[in-house]
Design a protein around this motif. Structure first.
Motif, PDB file in Angstrom:
ATOM      1  N   LYS A  88       0.839  -1.193   0.000  1.00 57.33           N
ATOM      2  CA  LYS A  88       0.000   0.000   0.000  1.00 57.33           C
ATOM      3  C   LYS A  88       0.879   1.249   0.000  1.00 57.33           C
ATOM      4  O   LYS A  88       0.678   2.174  -0.792  1.00 57.33           O
ATOM      5  CB  LYS A  88      -0.928  -0.006   1.215  1.00 57.33           C
ATOM      6  N   SER A  89       1.865   1.279   0.879  1.00 58.16           N
ATOM      7  CA  SER A  89       2.817   2.390   0.906  1.00 58.16           C
ATOM      8  C   SER A  89       4.127   1.924   0.288  1.00 58.16           C
ATOM      9  O   SER A  89       4.726   0.944   0.741  1.00 58.16           O
ATOM     10  CB  SER A  89       3.053   2.865   2.339  1.00 58.16           C
ATOM     11  N   ASP A  90       4.572   2.606  -0.748  1.00 55.71           N
ATOM     12  CA  ASP A  90       5.756   2.200  -1.510  1.00 55.71           C
ATOM     13  C   ASP A  90       6.982   2.025  -0.622  1.00 55.71           C
ATOM     14  O   ASP A  90       7.757   1.089  -0.788  1.00 55.71           O
ATOM     15  CB  ASP A  90       6.015   3.250  -2.598  1.00 55.71           C
ATOM     16  N   ILE A  91       7.141   2.914   0.362  1.00 58.01           N
ATOM     17  CA  ILE A  91       8.367   2.921   1.166  1.00 58.01           C
ATOM     18  C   ILE A  91       8.522   1.638   1.980  1.00 58.01           C
ATOM     19  O   ILE A  91       9.640   1.237   2.314  1.00 58.01           O
ATOM     20  CB  ILE A  91       8.400   4.165   2.087  1.00 58.01           C
ATOM     21  N   THR A  92       7.408   0.971   2.309  1.00 59.57           N
ATOM     22  CA  THR A  92       7.492  -0.243   3.115  1.00 59.57           C
ATOM     23  C   THR A  92       8.015  -1.438   2.332  1.00 59.57           C
ATOM     24  O   THR A  92       8.352  -2.462   2.931  1.00 59.57           O
ATOM     25  CB  THR A  92       6.122  -0.585   3.732  1.00 59.57           C
ATOM     26  N   ASN A  93       8.110  -1.327   1.011  1.00 57.76           N
ATOM     27  CA  ASN A  93       8.713  -2.411   0.232  1.00 57.76           C
ATOM     28  C   ASN A  93      10.166  -2.658   0.631  1.00 57.76           C
ATOM     29  O   ASN A  93      10.630  -3.801   0.624  1.00 57.76           O
ATOM     30  CB  ASN A  93       8.661  -2.086  -1.266  1.00 57.76           C
ATOM     31  N   ARG A  94      10.873  -1.590   0.979  1.00 59.87           N
ATOM     32  CA  ARG A  94      12.313  -1.727   1.261  1.00 59.87           C
ATOM     33  C   ARG A  94      12.573  -2.739   2.369  1.00 59.87           C
ATOM     34  O   ARG A  94      13.495  -3.568   2.282  1.00 59.87           O
ATOM     35  CB  ARG A  94      12.912  -0.363   1.631  1.00 59.87           C
ATOM     36  N   ASP A  95      11.771  -2.677   3.430  1.00 59.51           N
ATOM     37  CA  ASP A  95      11.999  -3.561   4.570  1.00 59.51           C
ATOM     38  C   ASP A  95      11.140  -4.816   4.537  1.00 59.51           C
ATOM     39  O   ASP A  95      11.122  -5.577   5.505  1.00 59.51           O
ATOM     40  CB  ASP A  95      11.731  -2.798   5.882  1.00 59.51           C
ATOM     41  N   SER A  96      10.414  -5.043   3.448  1.00 61.07           N
ATOM     42  CA  SER A  96       9.587  -6.248   3.363  1.00 61.07           C
ATOM     43  C   SER A  96       9.904  -7.018   2.089  1.00 61.07           C
ATOM     44  O   SER A  96      10.763  -7.899   2.085  1.00 61.07           O
ATOM     45  CB  SER A  96       8.102  -5.882   3.451  1.00 61.07           C
ATOM     46  N   THR A  97       9.270  -6.693   0.969  1.00 59.15           N
ATOM     47  CA  THR A  97       9.457  -7.483  -0.247  1.00 59.15           C
ATOM     48  C   THR A  97      10.895  -7.414  -0.765  1.00 59.15           C
ATOM     49  O   THR A  97      11.476  -8.431  -1.145  1.00 59.15           O
ATOM     50  CB  THR A  97       8.484  -7.014  -1.343  1.00 59.15           C
ATOM     51  N   PHE A  98      11.475  -6.211  -0.791  1.00 54.33           N
ATOM     52  CA  PHE A  98      12.857  -6.070  -1.270  1.00 54.33           C
ATOM     53  C   PHE A  98      13.817  -6.825  -0.357  1.00 54.33           C
ATOM     54  O   PHE A  98      14.727  -7.528  -0.833  1.00 54.33           O
ATOM     55  CB  PHE A  98      13.234  -4.596  -1.347  1.00 54.33           C
ATOM     56  N   ALA A  99      13.617  -6.688   0.954  1.00 59.87           N
ATOM     57  CA  ALA A  99      14.483  -7.390   1.906  1.00 59.87           C
ATOM     58  C   ALA A  99      14.341  -8.904   1.769  1.00 59.87           C
ATOM     59  O   ALA A  99      15.337  -9.640   1.829  1.00 59.87           O
ATOM     60  CB  ALA A  99      14.155  -6.947   3.331  1.00 59.87           C
ATOM     61  N   GLU A 100      13.107  -9.391   1.574  1.00 60.56           N
ATOM     62  CA  GLU A 100      12.895 -10.832   1.410  1.00 60.56           C
ATOM     63  C   GLU A 100      13.566 -11.340   0.137  1.00 60.56           C
ATOM     64  O   GLU A 100      14.198 -12.406   0.133  1.00 60.56           O
ATOM     65  CB  GLU A 100      11.398 -11.143   1.369  1.00 60.56           C
ATOM     66  N   LEU A 101      13.426 -10.609  -0.958  1.00 61.32           N
ATOM     67  CA  LEU A 101      13.982 -11.051  -2.235  1.00 61.32           C
ATOM     68  C   LEU A 101      15.501 -11.010  -2.242  1.00 61.32           C
ATOM     69  O   LEU A 101      16.154 -11.954  -2.710  1.00 61.32           O
ATOM     70  CB  LEU A 101      13.417 -10.194  -3.366  1.00 61.32           C
ATOM     71  N   THR A 102      16.088  -9.937  -1.726  1.00 61.61           N
ATOM     72  CA  THR A 102      17.553  -9.877  -1.684  1.00 61.61           C
ATOM     73  C   THR A 102      18.100 -10.913  -0.711  1.00 61.61           C
ATOM     74  O   THR A 102      19.139 -11.533  -0.966  1.00 61.61           O
ATOM     75  CB  THR A 102      18.035  -8.474  -1.286  1.00 61.61           C
ATOM     76  N   GLY A 103      17.369 -11.126   0.400  1.00 67.69           N
ATOM     77  CA  GLY A 103      17.786 -12.172   1.335  1.00 67.69           C
ATOM     78  C   GLY A 103      17.741 -13.542   0.685  1.00 67.69           C
ATOM     79  O   GLY A 103      18.635 -14.369   0.889  1.00 67.69           O
ATOM     80  N   ALA A 104      16.717 -13.779  -0.126  1.00 66.75           N
ATOM     81  CA  ALA A 104      16.611 -15.059  -0.835  1.00 66.75           C
ATOM     82  C   ALA A 104      17.776 -15.242  -1.808  1.00 66.75           C
ATOM     83  O   ALA A 104      18.351 -16.330  -1.905  1.00 66.75           O
ATOM     84  CB  ALA A 104      15.279 -15.132  -1.577  1.00 66.75           C
ATOM     85  N   VAL A 105      18.124 -14.189  -2.536  1.00 68.85           N
ATOM     86  CA  VAL A 105      19.240 -14.262  -3.489  1.00 68.85           C
ATOM     87  C   VAL A 105      20.528 -14.659  -2.767  1.00 68.85           C
ATOM     88  O   VAL A 105      21.255 -15.571  -3.202  1.00 68.85           O
ATOM     89  CB  VAL A 105      19.407 -12.914  -4.220  1.00 68.85           C
ATOM     90  N   HIS A 106      20.830 -13.989  -1.668  1.00 65.62           N
ATOM     91  CA  HIS A 106      22.088 -14.272  -0.956  1.00 65.62           C
ATOM     92  C   HIS A 106      22.057 -15.645  -0.289  1.00 65.62           C
ATOM     93  O   HIS A 106      23.074 -16.354  -0.270  1.00 65.62           O
ATOM     94  CB  HIS A 106      22.344 -13.183   0.083  1.00 65.62           C
ATOM     95  N   ARG A 107      20.907 -16.030   0.237  1.00 65.71           N
ATOM     96  CA  ARG A 107      20.809 -17.331   0.911  1.00 65.71           C
ATOM     97  C   ARG A 107      20.896 -18.480  -0.091  1.00 65.71           C
ATOM     98  O   ARG A 107      21.588 -19.477   0.134  1.00 65.71           O
ATOM     99  CB  ARG A 107      19.482 -17.397   1.675  1.00 65.71           C
ATOM    100  N   MET A 108      20.204 -18.348  -1.215  1.00 60.50           N
ATOM    101  CA  MET A 108      20.126 -19.437  -2.188  1.00 60.50           C
ATOM    102  C   MET A 108      21.451 -19.701  -2.889  1.00 60.50           C
ATOM    103  O   MET A 108      21.732 -20.830  -3.296  1.00 60.50           O
ATOM    104  CB  MET A 108      19.042 -19.122  -3.217  1.00 60.50           C
ATOM    105  N   PHE A 109      22.285 -18.638  -3.011  1.00 58.34           N
ATOM    106  CA  PHE A 109      23.542 -18.789  -3.758  1.00 58.34           C
ATOM    107  C   PHE A 109      24.770 -18.664  -2.866  1.00 58.34           C
ATOM    108  O   PHE A 109      25.852 -18.326  -3.327  1.00 58.34           O
ATOM    109  CB  PHE A 109      23.586 -17.767  -4.894  1.00 58.34           C
ATOM    110  N   GLY A 110      24.560 -18.925  -1.568  1.00 57.43           N
ATOM    111  CA  GLY A 110      25.686 -18.996  -0.645  1.00 57.43           C
ATOM    112  C   GLY A 110      26.505 -17.720  -0.564  1.00 57.43           C
ATOM    113  O   GLY A 110      27.737 -17.775  -0.491  1.00 57.43           O
ATOM    114  N   GLY A 111      25.845 -16.596  -0.585  1.00 60.35           N
ATOM    115  CA  GLY A 111      26.552 -15.322  -0.489  1.00 60.35           C
ATOM    116  C   GLY A 111      27.099 -14.812  -1.809  1.00 60.35           C
ATOM    117  O   GLY A 111      27.711 -13.751  -1.857  1.00 60.35           O
TER     118      GLY A 111
END
Length: 419
Positions: A57-80
């Motif tokens: 709903k609020s664009d700014i909250t993507n940074r700490d939710s969807t963006f954080a989840e996706l970047t975390g997934a990238v780093h976790r899935m490929f071992g850093g």
């Protein structure tokens, strides 16, 4: 390429479905957001021509939710080594698969300008094929129709459009229930998950949820079992999510409230006072960090040292440590019925014969404060069904920080200019 995936069997059906609408309600800690993030990373790496937009709903909250989840997934899935395969950009938020140029972008629906930006989305390669709406209960049905209308046009053979919605089912009267759960539709897959299905939930979290089952059975139905519910007896109604100024000179006074924690959350709120209203400017919130680590977090966040920091009086040693670090930490005195008095003051009411219609404005980035406000409620007498003048003692750490942070204003009836 070696990929590590945190797979919970309960998500096999939504992850393999090609239906247009994947509607996922679930408890807190069920793993639905983690699964969704890694699902999209895999999908966009495999299928050329697909692009994803993540909606809050609020664009700014993507940074700490969807963006954080996706970047975390990238780093976790490929071992850093995730950035070997993905370009990750912070401003504006964006992820791009290096092999096929598929993109992930982020949008809000908070005002007409943001809605227009959604309507004008284009990609250098391929079309907008996927939408992830996180905390989907935040958006209106009209918002959803705008989003849904963006997924149209002929796609290459084998491709399909899909919208995935993830949320806690707070309100049984919500339009999402009426549209997607109450009316059978072959284009819709509904799904329910709980923290009990998540193989990766830590034992401390399980214990917190078991405690909630005892102290807040109504809330446990929603946040523990992922069932449709309705939170009655909410304590505060005079608040709203709103962009607030981060320039401290814009306020009549500024203060900090802190509720100490380790296994339960440590919450620090930076508060502004303006024209009799409270502004939650920023928050620091998390678990399992000691005092020195929180001081480092406060320093990184540039938390001001020249304002009063009101803290839980039960932790004098921590207060002393904050003082040594240069902060104006002090204990809140807890007289009889002080919690109720603080709540009454937050609500507004009559002061010196005058009615005060106080408002609380919360910066959209303060996602934990918002979540607590949405579920902070009075205890219920199970025998009579009546609500008591006592808050449910669960997931109320930001609320404690809020109560502490306004003490100087509550007790003085005025403002001591910190400038």
């Amino acid at each position: 390429m070696q990929i590590t995936v945190q797979a919970n069997p309960c998500f096999r059906e939504p992850d393999s479905s090609r239906k247009r609408y994947i509607v996922m309600k679930g408890s807190a800690g069920s793993g639905k957001s983690v699964d969704t993030a890694q699902h999209y990373i895999l999908r966009l790496m495999q299928d050329k021509g697909r692009n994803l937009v993540c909606i809050r709903k609020s664009d700014i909250t993507n940074r700490d939710s969807t963006f954080a989840e996706l970047t975390g997934a990238v780093h976790r899935m490929f071992g850093g080594q995730g950035e070997k395969y993905w370009t990750i950009r912070q401003s504006p938020l964006m992820l791009e698969c290096k092999a096929n140029k598929n993109r992930i972008i982020f949008r809000g629906m908070n005002d007409e300008r943001q809605r227009e930006k959604l309507k004008s989305i284009t990609f250098q390669q391929g079309k907008l094929t996927d939408v992830w709406i996180e905390e989907a209960t935040e958006i209106t049905q009209a918002d959803f129709e705008i989003i849904d209308d963006r997924l149209r046009g002929i796609l290459p053979d084998g491709q399909f459009y899909q919208i995935r919605m993830t949320f806690n089912p707070v309100n049984k009267n919500h339009w999402i229930k009426k549209v997607f759960f109450d009316i059978p539709d072959p284009n819709v897959l509904t799904h329910q998950s709980t923290y009990l299905m998540n193989r990766f939930v830590d034992e401390a979290y399980r214990q917190r949820m078991e405690r909630r089952k005892k102290v807040d059975p109504e809330g446990y139905v929603i946040y523990g079992l992922g069932e449709w519910g309705e939170i009655g007896g909410l304590i505060l109604h005079n608040w709203e999510v709103k962009e607030v100024s981060s320039d401290l000179r814009d306020y009549d006074d500024v203060a900090i409230g802190q509720d100490f924690g380790f296994n339960h959350a440590n919450a620090i709120l930076l508060l502004g006072w303006k024209d009799g209203n409270i502004h939650v400017i920023s928050e620091l919130y998390g678990h399992e960090k000691d005092t020195s680590e929180w001081i480092q977090e406060a320093q990184k966040a540039d938390l001001p040292r020249n304002v009063a920091m009101w803290c839980d009086s039960a932790e004098p040693d921590r207060i002393k440590t904050w003082r040594k670090a240069g902060f104006r930490a002090r204990a809140v005195s807890k007289e009889q019925n002080s919690v109720k008095a603080q709540i009454d003051w937050l609500k507004g009411g009559t002061e010196d014969g005058n009615y005060i219609a106080r408002r609380i404005f919360v910066n959209p980035s303060c996602t934990n404060t918002i979540k607590e406000l949405q579920q902070w409620k009075w205890k219920k007498d199970e025998r009579t069904g009546e609500y008591l003048d006592e808050p449910v003692p669960f997931q109320d750490d930001a609320m404690a920080a809020l109560r502490y942070g306004v003490e100087g204003w509550r007790k003085s009836g005025g403002v001591s200019a910190w400038k």
